[in-house]
Scaffold this motif. Structure first.
Motif, PDB file in Angstrom:
ATOM      1  N   ALA A 112       0.755  -1.129  -0.061  1.00 35.41           N
ATOM      2  CA  ALA A 112      -0.118  -0.002   0.025  1.00 35.41           C
ATOM      3  C   ALA A 112       0.634   1.377  -0.018  1.00 35.41           C
ATOM      4  O   ALA A 112       0.665   2.337  -0.534  1.00 35.41           O
ATOM      5  N   ASP A 113       2.023   1.113   0.558  1.00 32.20           N
ATOM      6  CA  ASP A 113       2.843   2.143   0.605  1.00 32.20           C
ATOM      7  C   ASP A 113       4.434   1.641   0.492  1.00 32.20           C
ATOM      8  O   ASP A 113       4.829   0.610   0.643  1.00 32.20           O
TER       9      ASP A 113
ATOM     10  N   GLY B 237       0.738   5.653  -5.356  1.00 28.92           N
ATOM     11  CA  GLY B 237       1.168   5.583  -6.709  1.00 28.92           C
ATOM     12  C   GLY B 237       2.605   5.995  -6.385  1.00 28.92           C
ATOM     13  O   GLY B 237       2.939   7.217  -6.962  1.00 28.92           O
ATOM     14  N   TYR B 238       3.527   5.154  -5.540  1.00 27.57           N
ATOM     15  CA  TYR B 238       4.865   5.756  -5.268  1.00 27.57           C
ATOM     16  C   TYR B 238       5.939   5.321  -6.424  1.00 27.57           C
ATOM     17  O   TYR B 238       7.003   5.676  -6.246  1.00 27.57           O
ATOM     18  N   ALA B 239       5.709   4.620  -7.401  1.00 28.81           N
ATOM     19  CA  ALA B 239       6.576   3.956  -8.272  1.00 28.81           C
ATOM     20  C   ALA B 239       6.693   4.870  -9.682  1.00 28.81           C
ATOM     21  O   ALA B 239       6.008   5.569  -9.670  1.00 28.81           O
ATOM     22  N   GLU B 240       7.649   4.669 -10.462  1.00 34.99           N
ATOM     23  CA  GLU B 240       7.637   5.043 -11.795  1.00 34.99           C
ATOM     24  C   GLU B 240       6.514   4.742 -12.692  1.00 34.99           C
ATOM     25  O   GLU B 240       5.856   5.493 -13.292  1.00 34.99           O
TER      26      GLU B 240
ATOM     27  N   ASP C  34      -1.644   6.996  10.544  1.00 40.58           N
ATOM     28  CA  ASP C  34      -0.623   6.793   9.538  1.00 40.58           C
ATOM     29  C   ASP C  34      -0.616   5.244   9.044  1.00 40.58           C
ATOM     30  O   ASP C  34       0.290   4.738   8.552  1.00 40.58           O
ATOM     31  N   GLY C  35      -1.552   4.736   9.007  1.00 43.44           N
ATOM     32  CA  GLY C  35      -2.205   3.323   8.357  1.00 43.44           C
ATOM     33  C   GLY C  35      -2.907   3.415   7.204  1.00 43.44           C
ATOM     34  O   GLY C  35      -2.975   4.500   6.662  1.00 43.44           O
ATOM     35  N   GLY C  36      -3.269   2.436   6.925  1.00 39.25           N
ATOM     36  CA  GLY C  36      -4.127   2.466   5.377  1.00 39.25           C
ATOM     37  C   GLY C  36      -4.663   1.032   4.880  1.00 39.25           C
ATOM     38  O   GLY C  36      -4.605   0.339   5.934  1.00 39.25           O
ATOM     39  N   GLY C  37      -5.227   1.189   3.950  1.00 36.88           N
ATOM     40  CA  GLY C  37      -5.655  -0.142   3.441  1.00 36.88           C
ATOM     41  C   GLY C  37      -6.801  -0.253   2.564  1.00 36.88           C
ATOM     42  O   GLY C  37      -6.881   0.843   1.712  1.00 36.88           O
ATOM     43  N   HIS C  38      -7.913  -1.059   2.806  1.00 39.55           N
ATOM     44  CA  HIS C  38      -9.087  -1.012   1.934  1.00 39.55           C
ATOM     45  C   HIS C  38     -10.121  -0.402   2.607  1.00 39.55           C
ATOM     46  O   HIS C  38     -10.138  -0.187   3.944  1.00 39.55           O
ATOM     47  N   ALA C  39     -11.338  -0.224   1.948  1.00 44.53           N
ATOM     48  CA  ALA C  39     -12.760   0.195   2.595  1.00 44.53           C
ATOM     49  C   ALA C  39     -13.000  -0.896   3.749  1.00 44.53           C
ATOM     50  O   ALA C  39     -13.764  -0.238   4.646  1.00 44.53           O
ATOM     51  N   CYS C  40     -12.916  -1.983   3.563  1.00 43.50           N
ATOM     52  CA  CYS C  40     -13.167  -2.980   4.472  1.00 43.50           C
ATOM     53  C   CYS C  40     -12.254  -3.464   5.164  1.00 43.50           C
ATOM     54  O   CYS C  40     -12.477  -4.495   6.251  1.00 43.50           O
TER      55      CYS C  40
END
Length: 335
Positions: free
Chosen positions: A97-98, A125-128, A297-303
């Protein structure tokens, strides 16, 4: 094999042209810390796809491959991060995710990412080159669609790895992200050798007594709050040592909290030496647990989302409940 046309987004990505540009490169296929079925399945599948296309590739691991997933690796080349010489290699990230989620040791060796394929809604979207499809049930589903639509015939190991990724991230096809396309893709994977019965046996019917004792301890901590809308369960500091288990053995525990009737959000808190790893699950995407995780400072999906904080459960739990109360009220108003 049933023909699966590429989705419009994948057409725009022009994946074949991208793969052609990788000829002559050395690609390190990297996943996230504490890998799950989608991470390992996607690493195995993407690595084997690249090798089949004549591109030098290897999967890199920072944490051990979970015991119940070892059988699905086959002869895929895996290199431990501590033994990995990064000279001449470039990173391909799957299910991350990051960029931090690959781990500090790997990020120091490969500070940039060439390609990032993922299904987390929080991925920036951290990549080339980035292929983020938040509506997909698993990164393995995205890769399956790519491979099959481009006419690639996966071998049996690859087919099983992709099926593992999809089966685990859909909760055995129970979660809202499961779609008709998910079943179409899995049907195709079975034609190439994926074996649902074998997968289910290795994933869910090879339990240890230690894991059962750990589960017993976790279930004893389940607590309802906010009029039964939230259920929280914990693994307290020292429980892994007491039961002779490790953090891989608590995979999926949060679903017991989520599964209780009337619960909107299930919470798993794992305490370890002044730090907490939290997992959040909900039955309806309207509750967007990824936005709760983002506050830490986390993340993931809607569920399904996760986070890490420095605290103890005793100190952190009241704060989390207050945040959940506000979040649920706002979600219901919005809905």
């Amino acid at each position: 094999m049933t023909e699966l046309p590429l989705s419009p987004l994948l057409k725009r990505e022009n994946f074949q042209k991208l793969v052609d540009s990788w000829k002559g490169k050395k690609l390190a296929v990297c996943g996230h810390l504490r890998p799950d079925g989608d991470c390992i399945g996607s690493q195995v599948a993407f690595c084997r796809f690249l090798l089949a296309k004549g591109i030098e590739a290897a999967a890199i691991k920072t944490d051990p491959i979970p015991r119940n997933l070892e059988s699905f690796v086959g002869d895929t080349p895996y290199i431990d991060v501590k033994d990995f010489d990064p000279a001449g290699w470039e990173m391909v990230a799957v299910d991350c995710a990051d960029e931090i989620r690959v781990g500090k040791a790997l990020r120091e060796k490969l500070p940039t990412t060439l390609f990032n394929v993922d299904h987390h809604i929080s991925n920036p979207g951290y990549a080339e080159h980035n292929l983020i499809m938040a509506h997909s049930c698993a990164t393995a589903e995205i890769l399956s669609e790519l491979f099959l639509s481009l006419g690639h015939h996966p071998d049996e190991v690859t087919a099983n790895a992709l099926y593992v990724g999809i089966a685990t991230d859909t909760g055995q096809f129970r979660f809202p992200s499961t779609s008709t396309r998910t079943f179409e893709i899995c049907c195709n994977l079975c034609e190439f050798g994926a074996n649902p019965a074998k997968v289910a046996t290795f994933l869910y019917e090879q339990e240890t007594m230690g894991r059962m004792q750990l589960l017993q301890s976790f279930l004893s901590t389940l607590k309802l709050s906010l009029d039964g809308k939230v259920c929280t369960g914990c693994i307290l500091d020292g429980e892994y040592e007491r039961t002779g288990t490790s953090n891989e053995d608590s995979e999926g525990f949060v679903d017991y909290a989520r599964a209780i009737e009337g619960v909107r959000v299930g919470v798993f808190l794992e305490e370890n030496k002044g730090k907490i790893k939290g997992s959040l699950r909900c039955k309806d995407p309207i509750f967007r647990v990824d936005t709760i995780a983002k506050q830490f400072d986390g993340g993931g999906h809607a569920c399904a989302a996760g986070f890490r904080v420095e605290s103890t459960i005793e100190e952190f739990y009241p704060k989390l409940v207050r945040i959940l109360e506000d979040h649920l009220q706002n979600s219901q108003v919005a809905g």
